[in-house]
Design an enzyme around this catalytic site. Structure first.
Site, PDB file in Angstrom:
ATOM      1  N   SER A 119       0.801  -1.225   0.000  1.00  0.00           N
ATOM      2  CA  SER A 119       0.000   0.000   0.000  1.00  0.00           C
ATOM      3  C   SER A 119       0.832   1.273   0.000  1.00  0.00           C
ATOM      4  O   SER A 119       1.629   1.486  -0.891  1.00  0.00           O
ATOM      5  CB  SER A 119      -0.964  -0.018   1.180  1.00  0.00           C
ATOM      6  OG  SER A 119      -1.885   1.024   1.067  1.00  0.00           O
ATOM      7  N   HIS A 120       0.696   2.082   1.042  1.00  0.00           N
ATOM      8  CA  HIS A 120       1.352   3.391   1.099  1.00  0.00           C
ATOM      9  C   HIS A 120       2.765   3.318   1.665  1.00  0.00           C
ATOM     10  O   HIS A 120       3.429   4.338   1.786  1.00  0.00           O
ATOM     11  CB  HIS A 120       0.507   4.321   1.961  1.00  0.00           C
ATOM     12  CG  HIS A 120       0.218   3.719   3.305  1.00  0.00           C
ATOM     13  ND1 HIS A 120      -0.646   2.675   3.455  1.00  0.00           N
ATOM     14  CD2 HIS A 120       0.721   3.982   4.521  1.00  0.00           C
ATOM     15  CE1 HIS A 120      -0.677   2.329   4.728  1.00  0.00           C
ATOM     16  NE2 HIS A 120       0.141   3.093   5.403  1.00  0.00           N
ATOM     17  N   ASP A 283      -2.685   6.387  -3.363  1.00  0.00           N
ATOM     18  CA  ASP A 283      -1.525   5.746  -2.726  1.00  0.00           C
ATOM     19  C   ASP A 283      -0.925   4.647  -3.598  1.00  0.00           C
ATOM     20  O   ASP A 283      -1.293   4.482  -4.754  1.00  0.00           O
ATOM     21  CB  ASP A 283      -1.910   5.188  -1.348  1.00  0.00           C
ATOM     22  CG  ASP A 283      -2.803   3.972  -1.447  1.00  0.00           C
ATOM     23  OD1 ASP A 283      -3.567   3.890  -2.426  1.00  0.00           O
ATOM     24  OD2 ASP A 283      -2.727   3.092  -0.567  1.00  0.00           O
ATOM     25  N   ASP A 285      -1.191   1.393  -3.937  1.00  0.00           N
ATOM     26  CA  ASP A 285      -2.035   0.407  -4.614  1.00  0.00           C
ATOM     27  C   ASP A 285      -3.370   0.975  -5.078  1.00  0.00           C
ATOM     28  O   ASP A 285      -4.251   0.219  -5.497  1.00  0.00           O
ATOM     29  CB  ASP A 285      -2.253  -0.817  -3.703  1.00  0.00           C
ATOM     30  CG  ASP A 285      -2.949  -0.480  -2.404  1.00  0.00           C
ATOM     31  OD1 ASP A 285      -2.791   0.653  -1.912  1.00  0.00           O
ATOM     32  OD2 ASP A 285      -3.666  -1.355  -1.866  1.00  0.00           O
ATOM     33  N   ASP A 287      -5.935   2.490  -3.534  1.00  0.00           N
ATOM     34  CA  ASP A 287      -7.209   2.451  -2.810  1.00  0.00           C
ATOM     35  C   ASP A 287      -7.441   3.679  -1.923  1.00  0.00           C
ATOM     36  O   ASP A 287      -8.542   3.880  -1.432  1.00  0.00           O
ATOM     37  CB  ASP A 287      -7.363   1.136  -2.011  1.00  0.00           C
ATOM     38  CG  ASP A 287      -6.231   0.881  -1.041  1.00  0.00           C
ATOM     39  OD1 ASP A 287      -5.297   1.716  -0.959  1.00  0.00           O
ATOM     40  OD2 ASP A 287      -6.267  -0.169  -0.360  1.00  0.00           O
ATOM     41  N   ARG A 288      -6.427   4.496  -1.727  1.00  0.00           N
ATOM     42  CA  ARG A 288      -6.624   5.699  -0.897  1.00  0.00           C
ATOM     43  C   ARG A 288      -6.794   6.939  -1.757  1.00  0.00           C
ATOM     44  O   ARG A 288      -6.400   6.962  -2.921  1.00  0.00           O
ATOM     45  CB  ARG A 288      -5.416   5.923  -0.003  1.00  0.00           C
ATOM     46  CG  ARG A 288      -5.213   4.817   0.982  1.00  0.00           C
ATOM     47  CD  ARG A 288      -4.107   5.170   1.948  1.00  0.00           C
ATOM     48  NE  ARG A 288      -4.003   4.114   2.944  1.00  0.00           N
ATOM     49  CZ  ARG A 288      -3.542   4.281   4.163  1.00  0.00           C
ATOM     50  NH1 ARG A 288      -3.117   5.468   4.553  1.00  0.00           N
ATOM     51  NH2 ARG A 288      -3.483   3.270   5.020  1.00  0.00           N
ATOM     52  N   LYS A 382     -11.648  -0.138  -0.754  1.00  0.00           N
ATOM     53  CA  LYS A 382     -11.719   1.305  -0.895  1.00  0.00           C
ATOM     54  C   LYS A 382     -11.132   1.659  -2.261  1.00  0.00           C
ATOM     55  O   LYS A 382     -10.365   0.886  -2.830  1.00  0.00           O
ATOM     56  CB  LYS A 382     -11.027   2.019   0.244  1.00  0.00           C
ATOM     57  CG  LYS A 382      -9.576   1.636   0.493  1.00  0.00           C
ATOM     58  CD  LYS A 382      -9.108   2.292   1.786  1.00  0.00           C
ATOM     59  CE  LYS A 382      -7.645   2.022   2.080  1.00  0.00           C
ATOM     60  NZ  LYS A 382      -7.430   0.784   2.848  1.00  0.00           N
TER      61      LYS A 382
HETATM   62  C1  VG1 Z   1      -4.054   1.667   8.178  1.00  0.00           C
HETATM   63  C2  VG1 Z   1      -5.253   2.569   8.315  1.00  0.00           C
HETATM   64  C3  VG1 Z   1      -6.518   1.771   8.079  1.00  0.00           C
HETATM   65  C4  VG1 Z   1      -6.446   1.097   6.706  1.00  0.00           C
HETATM   66  C5  VG1 Z   1      -5.182   0.268   6.608  1.00  0.00           C
HETATM   67  C6  VG1 Z   1      -4.996  -0.331   5.230  1.00  0.00           C
HETATM   68  O1  VG1 Z   1      -4.125   0.638   9.131  1.00  0.00           O
HETATM   69  O2  VG1 Z   1      -5.287   3.185   9.583  1.00  0.00           O
HETATM   70  O3  VG1 Z   1      -7.637   2.626   8.178  1.00  0.00           O
HETATM   71  O4  VG1 Z   1      -7.565   0.279   6.506  1.00  0.00           O
HETATM   72  O5  VG1 Z   1      -4.045   1.070   6.887  1.00  0.00           O
HETATM   73  O6  VG1 Z   1      -4.950   0.663   4.247  1.00  0.00           O
HETATM   74  P1  VG1 Z   1      -3.304   0.692  10.516  1.00  0.00           P
HETATM   75  O7  VG1 Z   1      -3.616  -0.615  11.179  1.00  0.00           O
HETATM   76  O8  VG1 Z   1      -1.875   0.906  10.180  1.00  0.00           O
HETATM   77  O9  VG1 Z   1      -3.863   1.874  11.273  1.00  0.00           O
HETATM   78  V1  VG1 Z   1      -4.067   0.400   2.840  1.00  0.00           V
HETATM   79  O10 VG1 Z   1      -4.292   1.670   1.844  1.00  0.00           O
HETATM   80  O11 VG1 Z   1      -2.528   0.296   3.573  1.00  0.00           O
HETATM   81  O12 VG1 Z   1      -4.573  -1.071   2.274  1.00  0.00           O
HETATM   82 CO    CO Z   2      -3.565   1.297  -0.053  1.00  0.00          CO
END
Ligand code: VG1
Ligand code: CO
Length: 547
Positions: A119-120, A283, A285, A287-288, A382
């Site tokens: 992801s990010h 981000d 992947d 989804d953000r 998302k």
């Molecule tokens: C974070 C965010 C959460 C989101 C998750 C995955 O998780 O707070 O809201 O669903 O990332 O997003 P955490 O446990 O680090 O707070 V993504 O865009 O990384 O799939």
């Molecule tokens: Co993501």
């Protein structure tokens, strides 16, 4: 010639996948048998030992293009072939955004998919990699499935892989790997078609033709090809609308996290009087999303609320919403819209997997998280670009600026001042100690500054559809006026622990809607620091990131 090999292995470190799949340093994934063990654990869990039940099934495969993406695709293809899958549909060059993967899994009714992404989190040889399995409904595997995969990783003794040459995944078309079909497809087309069904593309085209200007920052991650094809291609936005549009294995040394700190190029472009009308970023992947107006930042919680309040302006939502769901730490702004619309509001634990049952059961149409996540029942993830396109649809129909729309929203519903403070890379023991100490507090009725505590607890959730229970989802301190402080530990980091502190206060008075959130929340921020003894536990005077 290709032959199925059964390779003896030993159970791996047994670490539980976090909020969203398994995330580790690339170097960890590159260890002998590491990725293979996890993939075999997935196949064993979803198909039963021996993989019998996955025979003749189709799997979707792709990722965000980060370092190790291509190599991992080849390993997974060879393992899928050896485990009896009939077909794997792989995004060209191994590219597939998380929401596009969800779209394709649903459209072709496949036996789920594997998405390669952290992801990010940053990418590169010394940075992060990740893998997650999405179920046939298109969403992240629910806890029952991730628990089964985790259990399997602790007992795995062998995996199956085809001894074969790499497959060409750089050009569209069908090829064979052993007896399995590998279908390489355009990662954008199905997703773009779905967006065209949901939104008024003619209205958005007219908006751009009329001189409306936007910047979309793909942050050198997966949404580059999607943004370019849809915004500049189909919708006629000028060339150059998409910034950093070429996916790079290390995201151009960037941190593909669409927030005010990491999307600095975009923020710089928008925070000037002669800047574009609209700005957005996504981000790693895809989804953000982050949404900006000219010299105006929209918090993700407000964005969800505004989109829900205006959803009927888009053809895909013209019939109205069935309900709105938000994660617990997300501000209550969307709840006010739900109340005004007379539809239910749901509060779930952090992580998109908890929205799946609500969307499947038709209880909610739109959902979101404070962490720059917004989406709807069109897929089961998302969806960053979806949020951008819905904003464009709303802007085209309302003919107002982003700032006018959001200020108007606050005037009608009141403003939920909101901020999240992250303390990244703190010692795991200190983080757990801080949380345990908070858990022991009994605060009901206590006065803290100007606030009286209504209750405090560790959030637990019972899924209204399948009855599953999730506990320890974050410590809430809720005050009598609805203000809240929430503490939770991140489940997506790969180094040490990250403490997230979420602070919220509702302000109904429209003459007080123009404060800086850090000022509007300053007394609650102080209370949070004192109550949790953040500095004594972590040694940190200030958070690492404020959003
Ligand atoms: C974070 C965010 C959460 C989101 C998750 C995955 O998780 O707070 O809201 O669903 O990332 O997003 P955490 O446990 O680090 O707070 V993504 O865009 O990384 O799939
Ligand atoms: Co993501």
């Amino acid at each position: 010639m290709s032959a199925v090999m059964t390779v003896a292995t030993t159970p791996f470190d047994g670490q539980k996948p976090g909020t969203s799949g398994l995330r580790k340093k690339v170097k960890v994934f590159q260890q002998a048998n590491y990725l293979e063990n996890f993939v075999q654990a997935i196949f064993d869990s979803i198909g039963g030992p021996g993989g019998g039940d996955i025979t003749d099934k189709t799997l979707v495969l792709g990722g965000d293009g980060r370092y190790h993406n291509r190599a991992a695709c080849q390993t997974i293809l060879k393992m899928a072939a050896a485990n009896g899958f009939a077909k794997v549909m792989v995004g060209r060059s191994g590219i597939l955004s998380t929401p596009a993967a969800s779209c394709v899994i649903r459209k072709y009714q496949t036996f789920g998919g594997i998405i390669l992404s952290a992801s990010h989190n940053p990418g590169g040889p010394d940075e992060d990699f990740g893998i997650k399995y999405n179920i046939p409904a298109g969403g992240p595997a629910p806890e029952g499935v991730t628990e089964a995969i985790f259990a399997r990783t602790k007992e795995i003794r062998e995996y199956r892989i085809l001894d074969a040459a790499d497959v060409d995944i750089e050009t569209n078309g069908s090829r064979t790997l052993g007896t399995m079909t590998v279908e390489v497809f355009d990662p954008v087309a199905d997703y773009a078609a779905l967006m065209g069904e949901l939104f008024d593309f003619d209205a958005i085209r007219a908006l751009f033709a009329g001189g409306f200007r936007m910047k979309f920052d793909a942050m050198h991650a997966v949404t580059g090809p999607y943004g370019t094809a849809i915004l500049e291609g189909i919708l006629g936005a000028p060339k150059g609308t998409v910034m950093n549009g070429v996916p790079l294995e290390d995201f151009g040394h960037g941190h593909p996290d669409p927030n005010l700190v990491h999307a600095h190029d975009l923020v710089e472009a928008l925070f000037r009087a002669d800047g574009p009308d609209f700005g957005a970023a996504s981000d790693g992947d895809g989804d953000r999303n982050m949404i900006l107006g000219r010299e105006f930042y929209v918090t993700p919680s407000d964005s969800l609320a505004v989109l829900a309040a205006n959803a009927t302006l888009a053809p895909g939502y013209a019939k109205g919403l069935k309900g709105i769901a938000r994660s617990m730490p997300t501000s209550a702004a969307p709840d006010r819209v739900a109340a005004a619309l007379g539809i239910p509001a749901y509060e779930t634990p952090t992580g998109w997997k908890f929205f799946g049952t609500l969307l499947d059961a038709g209880l909610a149409t739109m959902c979101g998280e404070e962490s720059f996540g917004t989406g709807s029942d069109h897929v089961r993830e998302k969806d960053g670009l979806w949020a951008v396109l819905l904003w464009l649809n709303v802007l085209a129909k309302r003919g107002q600026s982003v700032a006018e729309i959001v200020r108007g929203h606050w005037a009608k519903y009141g403003r939920n001042y909101y901020s999240r403070h992250d303390y990244e890379g703190i010692e795991t023991e200190a983080a757990n100690g801080l949380m345990d100490a908070l858990r022991k507090l009994s605060l009901k009725g206590r006065k803290l500054g100007a606030y009286t505590v209504a209750f405090n607890d560790d959030f637990a959730y019972t899924d209204p559809v399948d009855g599953s229970v999730s506990t320890k989802q974050g410590i809430r301190i809720v005050f009598e006026d609805g203000s809240r402080i929430v503490f939770r530990l991140s489940g997506t980091g790969t180094e040490g622990a990250t403490l997230r502190v979420y602070i919220e206060r509702y302000e109904p008075d429209p003459t007080k809607h123009d404060l800086d959130p850090q000022d509007a929340l300053s007394d609650l921020i102080t209370i949070a620091g004192e109550l949790a003894e953040i500095e004594p536990w972590t040694g940190r005077e200030q958070p690492t990131v404020i959003t």
